[in-house]
Design an enzyme around this catalytic site. Structure first.
Site: not given
Ligand code: DGL
Length: 262
Positions: A11-12, A74-75, A153, A183, A185
């Protein structure tokens, strides 16, 4: 036949740990190597080409670490993957979007579907296009909700600020049967969203992705029959804050190792 090689999950940042936790719950025998690209987050506001470059570097690292399959948790990253990504990588790839799209498309009780996600994900229209392609009678409404990631966060859950911001975003959606939490989160906001949309079914990725991973590993005779296994956590930039956040998202105390990307 089976394989005790690990599954790579990335993921990011730490949000993808909601997906890793879903996999850990369903497949406790699978060793996981998690990578959070904390040096480059957020991906949600980055260009598609920048994200693809990071994804390339992370995938190479996970493949070189011996992973037998890759989960794009990660979407924003999944929304910009090239169609031949898995073939080029030479590993089975499961992402957080496709299994959800297939699940929603195959449910005749869902006619009007809302999607919330980052700007990158919503701009890609990956959910709308995917669902309309498989089930043209469904109507999909997508809304970008960029304030939600920083809100979560910072731990703003179940309070007046989170409800106010969510209300602002959710009011942009018309009447819907289901809402895709597009997403990593957003599963943490399920309680707040259910209060605002009590009659809407909420759909998030962790369970669906874990089931899809199980299916793919089984099909390819790659499941690990062990009863328990380990998870190793890497980030491209390690700080105390990320470590605390990571434990919160994973639901257990974890320790992060730093591995900067080239
Ligand atoms: N993990 C990212 C997503 O699912 C969200 C956080 C980001 O923007 O990096 O889109």
């Amino acid at each position: 036949m089976h394989s005790n090689r690990p599954v790579g999950v990335f993921d990011s940042g730490v949000g993808g740990l909601t997906v890793a936790a879903g996999i850990r719950g369903l497949l406790p025998g699978e060793a996981l190597v998690y990578f959070g690209d904390t040096a480059h987050l957020p991906y949600g506001d980055k260009s598609a080409h920048a994200i693809r470059e990071y994804v390339q570097q992370i995938s190479s690292f996970l493949k070189d670490s011996g992973c037998k399959a890759l989960v794009v948790a990660c979407n924003s990253a999944a929304s910009v993957l090239e169609p031949d990504f898995a073939d080029k990588l030479g590993l089975p790839v499961i992402d957080v979007i496709d299994p959800v799209v297939r699940m929603v498309s195959g449910d005749p009780s869902l006619k009007r579907i809302g999607v919330i996600g980052t700007r990158r994900t919503v701009q890609s229209k990956v959910y709308s296009n995917g669902i309309r392609k498989l089930s043209p009678d469904k109507v999909v409404f997508e809304v970008a909700t960029p304030l939600l990631v920083p809100l979560i966060e910072e731990g703003f859950l179940h309070n007046a600020a989170s409800r106010l911001i969510l209300k602002h975003y959710l009011e942009q959606l018309p009447q819907i049967d289901a809402l895709i939490l597009g997403c990593t989160h957003y599963p943490l906001l399920t309680g707040d969203i259910s209060e605002l949309l009590p009659d809407v079914r909420l759909i998030d990725a962790p369970q669906v992705v874990a089931l899809e991973l199980e299916h793919i590993l089984e099909e390819r005779a790659l499941l690990n029959p062990d009863e328990t296994s380990s998870t190793t956590f890497y980030v491209s930039d390690r700080t105390e804050v990320f470590e605390q956040m990571a434990s919160h998202f994973f639901g257990a105390e974890i320790h992060l190792r730093e591995h900067p990307l080239p």
